[in-house]
Design a protein around this motif. Structure first.
Motif, short mmCIF file in Angstrom:
data_model
loop_
_atom_site.label_atom_id
_atom_site.label_comp_id
_atom_site.label_asym_id
_atom_site.label_seq_id
_atom_site.Cartn_x
_atom_site.Cartn_y
_atom_site.Cartn_z
N ALA A 316 0.82 -1.21 0.00
CA ALA A 316 0.00 0.00 0.00
C ALA A 316 0.86 1.26 0.00
N GLU A 317 1.92 1.25 0.80
CA GLU A 317 2.81 2.40 0.85
C GLU A 317 3.51 2.60 -0.49
N GLU A 318 3.87 1.50 -1.14
CA GLU A 318 4.54 1.61 -2.44
C GLU A 318 3.61 2.23 -3.48
N ASP A 319 2.32 1.88 -3.43
CA ASP A 319 1.37 2.45 -4.36
C ASP A 319 1.08 3.91 -4.03
N GLY A 320 1.15 4.25 -2.75
CA GLY A 320 0.90 5.63 -2.33
C GLY A 320 -0.57 5.87 -2.01
N TYR A 321 -0.82 6.47 -0.86
CA TYR A 321 -2.18 6.78 -0.44
C TYR A 321 -2.63 8.12 -1.00
N GLU A 322 -3.92 8.22 -1.31
CA GLU A 322 -4.54 9.47 -1.74
C GLU A 322 -5.80 9.69 -0.92
N GLU A 323 -6.28 10.91 -0.93
CA GLU A 323 -7.53 11.20 -0.23
C GLU A 323 -8.67 10.40 -0.85
N SER A 324 -9.49 9.80 -0.02
CA SER A 324 -10.62 9.02 -0.52
C SER A 324 -11.71 9.95 -1.02
N ASP A 325 -12.29 9.60 -2.17
CA ASP A 325 -13.42 10.36 -2.69
C ASP A 325 -14.67 9.50 -2.65
N ASP A 326 -15.79 10.11 -2.93
CA ASP A 326 -17.04 9.37 -2.83
C ASP A 326 -18.12 10.17 -3.55
N GLY A 327 -19.15 9.48 -4.00
CA GLY A 327 -20.24 10.18 -4.66
C GLY A 327 -19.83 10.68 -6.03
N GLY A 328 -20.74 11.29 -6.73
CA GLY A 328 -20.45 11.84 -8.04
C GLY A 328 -21.50 11.42 -9.04
N GLU A 329 -21.07 11.26 -10.31
CA GLU A 329 -22.02 10.93 -11.36
C GLU A 329 -21.33 10.15 -12.48
N TYR A 330 -22.11 9.32 -13.15
CA TYR A 330 -21.61 8.59 -14.30
C TYR A 330 -21.80 9.44 -15.55
N LEU A 331 -20.77 9.43 -16.41
CA LEU A 331 -20.85 10.14 -17.68
C LEU A 331 -21.28 9.17 -18.78
N GLU A 332 -21.57 9.75 -19.97
CA GLU A 332 -22.04 8.92 -21.07
C GLU A 332 -21.02 7.86 -21.47
N ASP A 333 -19.74 8.16 -21.27
CA ASP A 333 -18.70 7.21 -21.69
C ASP A 333 -18.48 6.10 -20.66
N GLY A 334 -19.26 6.14 -19.57
CA GLY A 334 -19.15 5.09 -18.57
C GLY A 334 -18.24 5.43 -17.42
N THR A 335 -17.48 6.51 -17.51
CA THR A 335 -16.60 6.89 -16.42
C THR A 335 -17.42 7.51 -15.30
N PHE A 336 -16.88 7.42 -14.10
CA PHE A 336 -17.58 7.90 -12.92
C PHE A 336 -16.77 9.05 -12.33
N VAL A 337 -17.34 10.22 -12.29
CA VAL A 337 -16.67 11.39 -11.72
C VAL A 337 -16.99 11.45 -10.24
N THR A 338 -15.95 11.41 -9.42
CA THR A 338 -16.15 11.42 -7.98
C THR A 338 -15.69 12.75 -7.38
N TYR A 339 -16.09 12.97 -6.14
CA TYR A 339 -15.76 14.22 -5.46
C TYR A 339 -15.27 13.92 -4.04
N LEU A 340 -14.47 14.81 -3.53
CA LEU A 340 -14.10 14.75 -2.12
C LEU A 340 -15.27 15.29 -1.31
N ILE A 341 -15.67 14.56 -0.28
CA ILE A 341 -16.81 14.99 0.53
C ILE A 341 -16.42 14.94 2.00
N PRO A 342 -17.06 15.77 2.83
CA PRO A 342 -16.73 15.77 4.26
C PRO A 342 -17.15 14.49 4.96
#
Length: 495
Positions: A316-342
């Protein structure tokens, strides 16, 4: 040019005589001007003329005593004039030689620069053949007569040593332009037009070389117009869902799996405990569809060894940690846009190496054996780190958007604890009134779907990560999908 310090007597305001030392001959241009004036005899005549000197003195009305040049001034000026005339012919001869050398040098420099410029132009012509088109194409709408324009991406180039393909290259560019207008006029495809761009200047050249088939993921994402693959940016077209694809669970499989984990002597070494389990038979559930039965929630007190825990943390340390995101919306191309939330304040990383690392493989294999579900249905392990006060609000691991997608929904969560926590940080199931305290090496398993309908979510397994009060919490999610997740992920169909 001659260089020397020449004493010169000149008229100056307020002085009868002044010795001025000047380096007249440090500049050949100044020397020429002075020499020319000396030849005419006017310059030094003006200097030595008493009347001229008097006229060049101060005109201040308050200054009444104007000094005059004496005989020594006139004699010094005349002597200097004679020396200058003697040198004049020599200086002019030197200047002619200098000018001749400069002319020849300039000509050589010009010739050299012209040669370099010609070579540069030739090299540029050899390196790149460009069709005169910027990143916009325009047309007059055949139906409305209105002027329209579309941004299609960066200008395309023909790479070096492929001049023989120039005609074919320009014809392909015209085909791409025509294709883009087809996309523009298609109501469904126009929704992804803003992403259908040639992002590299060699997209068309690579498409001509067959890269659209050889490297589909990259080319469809970054060179869609040149590949005529804008439709592949639509998830439903790129990743069509096959409802007949193999399913990890059939109705009734969940109950059988959890009962086996609890009852099979092979698993007693993990100390399984059922903290929640169904209380109704299948017939009772069918007769009372509106009554929600309890789901299975099972803990395994000793699932991981210390060595396995330490290795997972290292990965896990080798991959590196990032802030967890959650929620968002799916786009037409199938990708999911997420946001940082409190509501979610942890850190996470994705352990892709866990499927290839020897110890990581041991863990994955153990989950695979216990659930009797092939690892191709597993996501990469999501590694988690919760520091002081960090938490994750009430949520569910089932996502309705996943149901009609190739991997299908997450049907099981296999949660691994990689550390103890001094205080706080528990996993709470509010509908079941259950809270699990983090214990290094332990695990908790729960279903996200109903036993009688594994494509339907079970709301009873909503859960939350309580805030860490003291210490740091390390954990990992092993999410298991209804269908194969690994292969669709390789085709960008698992987002």
């Amino acid at each position: 040019a001659f260089s020397g310090n020449v004493p010169m007597y000149v008229c100056a305001t307020g002085y009868s005589r002044r010795n001025v030392t000047m380096s007249f001959f440090r500049s050949k241009i100044v020397l020429l001007v002075v020499a020319a004036a000396a030849v005419a005899g006017d310059f030094f005549t003006a200097v030595v003329a008493e009347e001229s000197c008097a006229s060049s003195t101060s005109t201040d009305p308050n200054q009444t005593d104007q000094p005059q040049l004496d005989q020594r001034d006139l004699e010094a000026a005349a002597a200097f004039d004679t020396r200058l005339r003697e040198r004049n012919s020599h200086v002019l001869h030197q200047e002619e030689e200098i000018e001749s050398e400069e002319t020849n040098g300039t000509k050589e420099a010009v010739d050299e620069n012209e040669t370099i410029a010609e070579e540069t132009v030739a090299a540029d012509a050899k390196e790149v053949n460009r069709k005169p088109r910027n990143d916009w194409i325009t047309r007059t709408n055949p139906h409305t007569g209105e002027h329209e324009e579309i941004q299609v991406g960066v200008e395309q180039i023909l790479l070096p040593n492929y001049e023989a393909l120039e005609a074919e290259f320009h014809e392909a560019l015209d085909d791409v332009d025509a294709y883009i207008w087809e996309v523009y006029d298609d109501p469904e495809l126009s929704t992804v037009l803003n992403r259908c761009k040639d992002r590299d200047d060699d997209c068309l050249f690579r498409a001509m070389q067959g890269e659209c088939d050889n490297d589909r993921n990259y080319m469809w994402e970054n060179c869609a117009p040149s590949c005529k693959a804008c439709d592949m940016l639509l998830y439903e077209r790129r990743c069509p869902y096959d409802p007949d694809s193999f399913r990890a669970l059939q109705p009734g499989d969940l109950n059988r799996m959890f009962a086996r984990i609890i009852e099979d002597p092979e698993y007693r070494k993990y100390e399984p405990v059922a903290w929640s389990q169904p209380t109704m038979t299948a017939a009772q559930r069918a007769a009372n569809p509106h009554v929600r039965d309890y789901p299975w929630v099972v803990s395994l007190e000793n699932f991981l060894s210390d060595e396995e825990v330490e290795r997972l943390l290292e990965l896990a340390e080798e991959d590196g940690y990032e802030e967890s995101d959650d929620g968002g919306e799916y786009l037409e191309d199938g990708t999911f846009v997420t946001y940082l939330i409190p509501g979610r304040t942890s850190f996470n990383s994705w352990c892709r190496e866990c499927f290839t690392d020897p110890l990581g493989q041991d863990v994955v294999a153990r989950i695979e054996e216990m659930t009797q579900i092939d690892r191709h249905h597993f996501e990469h392990l999501q590694m988690l780190r919760y520091e002081y006060s960090q938490h994750y609000h009430v949520h569910h691991d089932f996502d309705t958007y996943d149901v009609p997608r190739q991997p299908g929904p997450r049907v099981i969560t296999f949660f691994l604890y990689l550390s103890d926590v001094e205080e706080g940080g528990g996993t709470n199931f509010p509908r079941l009134d259950l809270t699990f305290t983090p214990k290094k090496g332990s695990a908790v398993i729960w279903p996200n779907v109903l036993d009688e309908d594994p494509m339907e979510w079970d709301e009873m397994t909503e859960h939350q990560a309580l805030p860490v009060i003291k210490g740091t919490k390390y954990a990992a999610n092993a999410w298991i999908h209804m269908h194969d997740w690994q292969r669709p992920n390789e085709k960008n169909c698992a987002e």
